[in-house]
Design an enzyme around this catalytic site. Structure first.
Site, PDB file in Angstrom:
ATOM      1  CG  HIS A 140      -1.907   1.089   1.284  1.00 18.68           C
ATOM      2  ND1 HIS A 140      -2.322   1.679   2.437  1.00 18.68           N
ATOM      3  CD2 HIS A 140      -2.562   1.735   0.288  1.00 18.68           C
ATOM      4  CE1 HIS A 140      -3.195   2.637   2.167  1.00 18.68           C
ATOM      5  NE2 HIS A 140      -3.347   2.688   0.876  1.00 18.68           N
ATOM      6  CG  ASN A 190      -6.090   4.773   5.429  1.00 19.32           C
ATOM      7  OD1 ASN A 190      -5.623   5.921   5.492  1.00 19.32           O
ATOM      8  ND2 ASN A 190      -6.271   4.147   4.291  1.00 19.32           N
TER       9      ASN A 190
HETATM   10  N1  LIG Z   1      -5.787   7.673  -4.941  1.00 21.28           N
HETATM   11  C1  LIG Z   1      -5.220   7.464  -3.759  1.00 21.28           C
HETATM   12  O1  LIG Z   1      -4.928   8.404  -3.011  1.00 21.28           O
HETATM   13  C2  LIG Z   1      -4.929   6.053  -3.315  1.00 21.28           C
HETATM   14  C3  LIG Z   1      -4.002   5.863  -2.269  1.00 21.28           C
HETATM   15  C4  LIG Z   1      -3.670   4.572  -1.880  1.00 21.28           C
HETATM   16  C5  LIG Z   1      -4.264   3.488  -2.503  1.00 21.28           C
HETATM   17  N2  LIG Z   1      -5.184   3.698  -3.516  1.00 21.28           N
HETATM   18  C6  LIG Z   1      -5.738   2.502  -4.164  1.00 21.28           C
HETATM   19  O2  LIG Z   1      -5.066   2.319  -5.418  1.00 21.28           O
HETATM   20  C7  LIG Z   1      -5.950   1.751  -6.395  1.00 21.28           C
HETATM   21  C8  LIG Z   1      -6.019   2.658  -7.606  1.00 21.28           C
HETATM   22  O3  LIG Z   1      -6.429   3.952  -7.215  1.00 21.28           O
HETATM   23  P1  LIG Z   1      -6.220   5.233  -8.163  1.00 21.28           P
HETATM   24  O4  LIG Z   1      -6.542   6.410  -7.315  1.00 21.28           O
HETATM   25  O5  LIG Z   1      -4.915   5.151  -8.844  1.00 21.28           O
HETATM   26  O6  LIG Z   1      -7.404   5.013  -9.207  1.00 21.28           O
HETATM   27  P2  LIG Z   1      -7.547   5.630 -10.690  1.00 21.28           P
HETATM   28  O7  LIG Z   1      -8.999   5.653 -10.955  1.00 21.28           O
HETATM   29  O8  LIG Z   1      -6.768   6.902 -10.800  1.00 21.28           O
HETATM   30  O9  LIG Z   1      -6.840   4.543 -11.623  1.00 21.28           O
HETATM   31  C9  LIG Z   1      -7.323   3.244 -11.792  1.00 21.28           C
HETATM   32  C10 LIG Z   1      -6.894   2.763 -13.179  1.00 21.28           C
HETATM   33  O10 LIG Z   1      -7.153   1.380 -13.266  1.00 21.28           O
HETATM   34  C11 LIG Z   1      -7.718   1.095 -14.557  1.00 21.28           C
HETATM   35  N3  LIG Z   1      -8.482  -0.126 -14.413  1.00 21.28           N
HETATM   36  C12 LIG Z   1      -9.664  -0.302 -13.781  1.00 21.28           C
HETATM   37  N4  LIG Z   1     -10.016  -1.590 -13.808  1.00 21.28           N
HETATM   38  C13 LIG Z   1      -9.038  -2.262 -14.482  1.00 21.28           C
HETATM   39  C14 LIG Z   1      -8.811  -3.609 -14.817  1.00 21.28           C
HETATM   40  N5  LIG Z   1      -9.687  -4.561 -14.457  1.00 21.28           N
HETATM   41  N6  LIG Z   1      -7.703  -3.938 -15.493  1.00 21.28           N
HETATM   42  C15 LIG Z   1      -6.808  -2.988 -15.849  1.00 21.28           C
HETATM   43  N7  LIG Z   1      -6.964  -1.675 -15.550  1.00 21.28           N
HETATM   44  C16 LIG Z   1      -8.065  -1.321 -14.874  1.00 21.28           C
HETATM   45  C17 LIG Z   1      -8.520   2.324 -14.886  1.00 21.28           C
HETATM   46  O11 LIG Z   1      -8.708   2.424 -16.288  1.00 21.28           O
HETATM   47  C18 LIG Z   1      -7.667   3.437 -14.322  1.00 21.28           C
HETATM   48  O12 LIG Z   1      -6.754   3.951 -15.270  1.00 21.28           O
HETATM   49  C19 LIG Z   1      -7.272   1.540  -5.669  1.00 21.28           C
HETATM   50  O13 LIG Z   1      -7.301   0.235  -5.152  1.00 21.28           O
HETATM   51  C20 LIG Z   1      -7.204   2.564  -4.543  1.00 21.28           C
HETATM   52  O14 LIG Z   1      -8.023   2.223  -3.454  1.00 21.28           O
HETATM   53  C21 LIG Z   1      -5.507   4.952  -3.939  1.00 21.28           C
END
Ligand SMILES: NC(=O)c1ccc[n+]([C@@H]2O[C@H](COP(=O)([O-])OP(=O)(O)OC[C@H]3O[C@@H](n4cnc5c(N)ncnc54)[C@H](O)[C@@H]3O)[C@@H](O)[C@H]2O)c1
Length: 496
Positions: A140, A190
């Site tokens: 994470h 968290n």
């Molecule tokens: N944004 C944050 O601050 C944050 C921090 C820590 C963890 N996370 C976790 O990280 C992960 C991604 O978050 P994010 O903010 O980068 O999201 P995001 O929406 O910016 O990006 C997700 C990407 O994944 C792609 N995607 C979705 N389903 C897919 C699949 N089945 N196969 C391939 N690509 C796929 C989408 O097209 C998109 O480009 C989540 O699990 C989120 O909970 C986010």
């Protein structure tokens, strides 16, 4: 450092940050996204970030070129077959992550690790969809990945120890601090972050102080960069409200993590924060509009008495400099001052048999060095509160004036942060050293919770919580056994 071939699935905010981090330190990275053009856009973004580093002199032109050569995009999942590690950063949905890992198991070799960047799902739940759950773990990161120098490594219940060790070493090799967290709600960061939000909301619910008063006081007494309401507005209540609710549910309605009834109507009204132009604060062109503090009342002549206790001499010096005439006997003074720990002014009046109409409290936390916090009971004469405020403000110090509430603002929030850190240690979710490092790096607090508890004194934190519990009757204030034992035995909270 062994060079890994890392496949990253999901090239959004997190995927591209993770790609930059690993490419920069010499690993080969293959980026995939199911949405057309998303992986290419992710790569372009990373290359632009590397350009910036080169322009700043933080990366040589040769290293920049080599990094570019190591980062590629792949159109199909099957192109990830030669990877030694896959990190998924796709949408936060259990079924999507499970089916992705199931598909990957048919593509990659047996030695390839599968890591999830999930923030809120259970790692064991994601791994349960896999043929070989022992190679699945949580990894994470925090946004923005290259700048937030922390990653949690979360083994599921069936994860091999060797997998965990390999991920810990991999993170350390990037220069980020790796912490090991158990597969429990919110993992480490968290979970530790619950106290600031929920206690800020509790103070607001009680009418103890207003939103800007709470934020300002926490910034200027405890050294937070932002108060809880500024933070909620920044992340968006739509996102953090959901996290608050989900962690509370996952902890089986543990009262310490109880969200607030103030949230649902705000969500219904679309008051998400910065992104909607209005949250706990209004925003104009993305800039927070914080109402100015009303000017303090003037300092008027009068007499004051200060009860003995921590900070009493400092308070006497301030009052005298502000224009008060000090008295040794409470019966001869206009205004009586107490410096309570964990008590409200009402409780202090009853315990010390002082005249509540003339009694005010000043928070002794921090030795009266920063912003001063002044509290009155419902019986205190408002004219006298004005006069007390005038004296304190006449010294040039900022003053927060609040309603009667046990533990003021700072003591309450700090005690809850320390108690939550202690619960994380008690439950064996992480080691004391990892708890403190994760909170400083992941939440940006000025100190880790256990380090902070040691500084204030475990016995003092325990007594603040015991008084809060006695006065409010709310089980959210019950002290963690980890804190109680160490406070009673005179041990440091960092002795695990
Ligand atoms: N944004 C944050 O601050 C944050 C921090 C820590 C963890 N996370 C976790 O990280 C992960 C991604 O978050 P994010 O903010 O980068 O999201 P995001 O929406 O910016 O990006 C997700 C990407 O994944 C792609 N995607 C979705 N389903 C897919 C699949 N089945 N196969 C391939 N690509 C796929 C989408 O097209 C998109 O480009 C989540 O699990 C989120 O909970 C986010």
């Amino acid at each position: 450092m062994a060079r890994e071939i890392i496949g990253i699935v999901g090239a959004g905010i997190m995927g591209r940050g993770i790609a930059q981090l690993f490419t920069q330190v010499g690993h080969v990275v293959r980026l995939h996204d199911s949405r057309d053009g998303a992986a290419g856009a992710g790569r372009t973004y990373v290359l632009a970030m590397l350009d910036k580093l080169e322009a700043k002199g933080a990366m040589s032109a040769d290293d920049r070129r080599a990094a570019e050569g190591r980062l590629s995009t792949v159109p199909s999942l099957s192109d990830l077959s030669g990877c030694t590690l896959i990190i998924e950063a796709i949408v936060e949905e259990l079924e999507a992550k499970r089916s992705l890992f199931a598909a990957l198991e048919g593509i990659v070799g047996d030695d390839c690790l599968l890591a999830s960047n999930t923030s809120s799902l259970t790692v064991s739940d994601i791994a349960a969809g896999c043929r070989r759950p022992e190679r699945v773990a949580g990894l994470h990161f925090f946004n923005p990945v290259p700048l937030m120098k922390l990653a949690e490594v979360i083994p599921g219940l069936l994860t091999d120890a060797a997998v965990t060790d390999r991920l810990l070493a991999l993170v350390s090799g990037t220069g980020h601090r790796a912490v090991l967290a158990a597969d429990q709600p919110g993992f480490l960061v968290n979970h530790a972050g619950r106290a600031l939000y929920t206690e800020g909301l509790r103070l607001l619910e009680e009418g103890a102080a207003t939103v800007p008063e709470i934020d300002r006081t926490l910034r200027e007494t405890l050294g937070f960069r932002m108060g809880p309401f500024e933070l909620l507005d920044l992340t968006g209540l739509d996102v953090s409200g959901k996290v608050m609710q989900s962690i509370y549910e996952q902890f089986q309605h543990e009262p310490r993590y109880r969200p607030s009834s103030l949230i649902p109507p705000r969500l219904a009204a679309g008051l998400y924060g910065r992104k909607t132009g209005r949250g706990f604060y209004p925003y104009a062109d993305g800039v927070k509009q914080e109402p100015a503090e009303p000017p303090p009342p003037p300092a008027r002549a009068g007499t004051a008495w200060v009860a003995e206790g921590d900070g009493a001499d400092a308070l006497r010096a301030l009052l005298s400099a502000g224009g008060a005439e000090l008295r040794d006997d409470p019966s001869t003074a206009d205004i009586l001052f107490v410096l309570p720990w964990g008590e409200d002014v009402t409780a202090a009046a009853v315990r010390a048999r002082l005249d509540a109409r003339r009694l005010v409290g000043v928070d002794p936390l921090g030795g009266l060095t920063g912003r001063l916090v002044l509290m009155a009971s419902p019986a205190t004469d408002p004219v006298l509160v004005d006069r007390a405020h005038g004296w304190l403000a006449a010294t040039g110090r900022a003053v927060t004036r609040m309603q009667d509430s046990p533990g003021f603002i700072g003591q309450r929030v700090l005690a809850m942060i320390v108690n939550t850190g202690c619960e994380i240690a008690q439950r064996g979710i992480a080691t004391p050293a990892d708890i403190d490092a994760a909170v400083r790096l992941g939440l940006g607090y000025p100190r880790g919770p256990l380090e902070w508890g040691d500084l204030v004194g475990p016995a003092r934190v325990l007594s603040i919580l015991e008084r809060l519990l006695a006065i409010t009757g709310d089980p959210r204030y019950r002290p963690s056994p980890y804190l109680r034992r160490r406070a009673l035995l005179g041990l440091s909270l960092r002795e695990g």
